[in-house]
Design a protein around this motif. Structure first.
Motif, PDB file in Angstrom:
ATOM      1  N   VAL A  86      53.116   7.484  49.681  1.00  0.00           N
ATOM      2  CA  VAL A  86      53.672   8.275  50.785  1.00  0.00           C
ATOM      3  C   VAL A  86      53.412   7.554  52.109  1.00  0.00           C
ATOM      4  N   GLY A  87      54.431   7.466  52.959  1.00  0.00           N
ATOM      5  CA  GLY A  87      54.272   6.819  54.257  1.00  0.00           C
ATOM      6  C   GLY A  87      54.007   5.333  54.152  1.00  0.00           C
ATOM      7  N   PHE A  88      54.654   4.691  53.181  1.00  0.00           N
ATOM      8  CA  PHE A  88      54.402   3.266  52.971  1.00  0.00           C
ATOM      9  C   PHE A  88      54.865   2.435  54.168  1.00  0.00           C
ATOM     10  N   THR A  89      55.938   2.873  54.819  1.00  0.00           N
ATOM     11  CA  THR A  89      56.433   2.146  55.995  1.00  0.00           C
ATOM     12  C   THR A  89      55.389   2.140  57.107  1.00  0.00           C
ATOM     13  N   ASP A  90      54.747   3.297  57.331  1.00  0.00           N
ATOM     14  CA  ASP A  90      53.692   3.371  58.348  1.00  0.00           C
ATOM     15  C   ASP A  90      52.499   2.512  57.951  1.00  0.00           C
ATOM     16  N   PHE A  91      52.194   2.499  56.655  1.00  0.00           N
ATOM     17  CA  PHE A  91      51.071   1.696  56.175  1.00  0.00           C
ATOM     18  C   PHE A  91      51.314   0.205  56.437  1.00  0.00           C
ATOM     19  N   GLY A  94      52.200  -3.243  61.459  1.00  0.00           N
ATOM     20  CA  GLY A  94      51.083  -3.988  62.002  1.00  0.00           C
ATOM     21  C   GLY A  94      50.417  -4.922  61.013  1.00  0.00           C
ATOM     22  N   LYS A  95      50.955  -5.019  59.804  1.00  0.00           N
ATOM     23  CA  LYS A  95      50.394  -5.912  58.788  1.00  0.00           C
ATOM     24  C   LYS A  95      51.393  -7.007  58.451  1.00  0.00           C
ATOM     25  N   THR A  96      50.872  -8.148  58.052  1.00  0.00           N
ATOM     26  CA  THR A  96      51.738  -9.226  57.594  1.00  0.00           C
ATOM     27  C   THR A  96      52.191  -8.918  56.165  1.00  0.00           C
ATOM     28  N   ALA A  97      53.262  -9.581  55.748  1.00  0.00           N
ATOM     29  CA  ALA A  97      53.770  -9.379  54.391  1.00  0.00           C
ATOM     30  C   ALA A  97      52.704  -9.723  53.356  1.00  0.00           C
ATOM     31  N   GLN A  98      51.929 -10.756  53.632  1.00  0.00           N
ATOM     32  CA  GLN A  98      50.889 -11.171  52.693  1.00  0.00           C
ATOM     33  C   GLN A  98      49.790 -10.114  52.585  1.00  0.00           C
ATOM     34  N   GLU A  99      49.442  -9.478  53.693  1.00  0.00           N
ATOM     35  CA  GLU A  99      48.428  -8.422  53.669  1.00  0.00           C
ATOM     36  C   GLU A  99      48.918  -7.211  52.884  1.00  0.00           C
ATOM     37  N   VAL A 100      50.201  -6.878  53.034  1.00  0.00           N
ATOM     38  CA  VAL A 100      50.767  -5.738  52.312  1.00  0.00           C
ATOM     39  C   VAL A 100      50.775  -6.006  50.813  1.00  0.00           C
ATOM     40  N   VAL A 101      51.248  -7.194  50.432  1.00  0.00           N
ATOM     41  CA  VAL A 101      51.300  -7.551  49.014  1.00  0.00           C
ATOM     42  C   VAL A 101      49.892  -7.605  48.424  1.00  0.00           C
ATOM     43  N   SER A 102      48.945  -8.130  49.183  1.00  0.00           N
ATOM     44  CA  SER A 102      47.564  -8.217  48.709  1.00  0.00           C
ATOM     45  C   SER A 102      46.980  -6.825  48.468  1.00  0.00           C
ATOM     46  N   SER A 103      47.262  -5.877  49.376  1.00  0.00           N
ATOM     47  CA  SER A 103      46.759  -4.503  49.216  1.00  0.00           C
ATOM     48  C   SER A 103      47.381  -3.842  47.991  1.00  0.00           C
ATOM     49  N   LEU A 104      48.690  -4.011  47.819  1.00  0.00           N
ATOM     50  CA  LEU A 104      49.369  -3.439  46.653  1.00  0.00           C
ATOM     51  C   LEU A 104      48.832  -4.044  45.365  1.00  0.00           C
ATOM     52  N   ASP A 105      48.619  -5.351  45.371  1.00  0.00           N
ATOM     53  CA  ASP A 105      48.113  -6.027  44.185  1.00  0.00           C
ATOM     54  C   ASP A 105      46.728  -5.506  43.813  1.00  0.00           C
ATOM     55  N   GLU A 106      45.887  -5.301  44.810  1.00  0.00           N
ATOM     56  CA  GLU A 106      44.533  -4.802  44.549  1.00  0.00           C
ATOM     57  C   GLU A 106      44.569  -3.398  43.967  1.00  0.00           C
TER      58      GLU A 106
END
Length: 296
Positions: A86-91, A94-106
């Motif tokens: 929920v609210g993935f766009t807000d999450f 302010g983050k780079t694509a690599q930070e987003v992918v890293s968080s999802l991967d974790e």
């Protein structure tokens, strides 16, 4: 002359012994090279098998080895879990694509461990969506119960994942039990996919659910009433070509290995209005998303 002959014989014997030892050494080295090659081939095969098992179920892999084809299968009853952040766009802001992918991967790696724990089949990830199935490709009788247990621990995992983070994630989960057809789609970069009522209604249950809650259709509820407590919901889950279903929210598990009451990470409050037996009203407040799973 006799000395010369004897010396020649000794020399020939020594040379023959040397040749024999040399041949033995060469044979040993050749054997070691063969064994090393066999070990490397075995490791590579195991690595390939592991990669395949991360893509396809083992039963499908075995079927492909035999016939190079895996015909689609019909399942009368499976349980599908469809979840979304929920609210993935807000999450992501302010983050780079690599930070987003890293968080999802974790986070999704933690979910992968839960699928193994509960014997479920991870079907796919679509962006920030995570889809899991119980009862396929290996049929089972307790698929609904295992998927509900997975969902409760999924929310607890998200709460632990959010600890110490400024931007927090919230999951919305939908679950439905029904028929489906499963099989391999395509011939290149193929995937094991599911089509039919089970996944379509689970997707709609997720869309009509609420953040940090597990929205379950009345069909899944009917199969697990003896083991779980649900809070009724007035929302009708309706999709063209399928008859409508009623939704409810999973609240607690009545039975556990420790014979305890496992409460979903939500606030439970008494409702002053008359309610049906076994009904528990759930109210979510601003802190409920951060509450860990509780045992009473």
């Amino acid at each position: 002359t006799i000395s010369f002959i004897m010396g020649t014989e000794l020399l020939v014997m020594a040379f023959a012994q040397y040749c024999g030892e040399l041949q033995s050494r060469l044979a040993y080295r050749l054997q070691q090279k063969v064994l090393e090659q066999q070990r490397l081939v075995k490791e590579e095969k195991e690595r390939s098998e592991q990669l395949l098992e991360n893509i396809l179920p083992r039963s499908i892999i075995e079927s492909l080895k035999i016939s190079k084809k895996s015909p689609p299968e019909e399942f009368d009853e499976v349980t599908i879990l469809f979840s979304d952040i929920v609210g993935f766009t807000d999450f992501c802001s302010g983050k780079t694509a690599q930070e987003v992918v890293s968080s999802l991967d974790e986070l999704f790696s933690l979910f992968d461990e839960l699928t193994v724990k509960y014997g479920l089949e991870k079907l796919k990830t679509i962006g920030d969506a995570f889809v899991v199935a119980g009862g396929l490709p290996v049929r089972s009788k307790d698929h609904a119960e295992r998927v509900l247990c997975f969902a409760m621990e999924m929310l607890s995992t998200v709460n632990k994942f959010n600890e110490g983070r400024v931007a927090k994630m919230n999951m919305r989960i939908g679950i439905h039990t029904g028929p489906c057809v499963a099989g391999i789609i395509g011939v290149r970069r193929f995937a094991y996919d599911v089509l039919g009522e089970a996944i379509a209604v689970a997707n709609m249950a997720e869309s009509t659910g609420k953040a940090s809650q597990i929205h379950v259709t009345n069909r899944t509820q009917a199969l697990t009433l003896n083991d779980f407590v649900f809070n009724e919901n007035d929302v009708e889950i309706s999709i063209p070509t399928y008859h409508p279903f009623r939704g409810c929210f999973l609240v607690a598990r009545l039975s556990s290995p420790l014979n305890e009451l496992m409460i979903s990470p939500l606030r439970i409050q008494k409702d002053p209005r008359p309610s049906s037996p076994g009904m528990i009203e759930v109210e979510q407040d601003e802190y409920s998303n951060d509450l860990p799973s509780k045992r009473f």
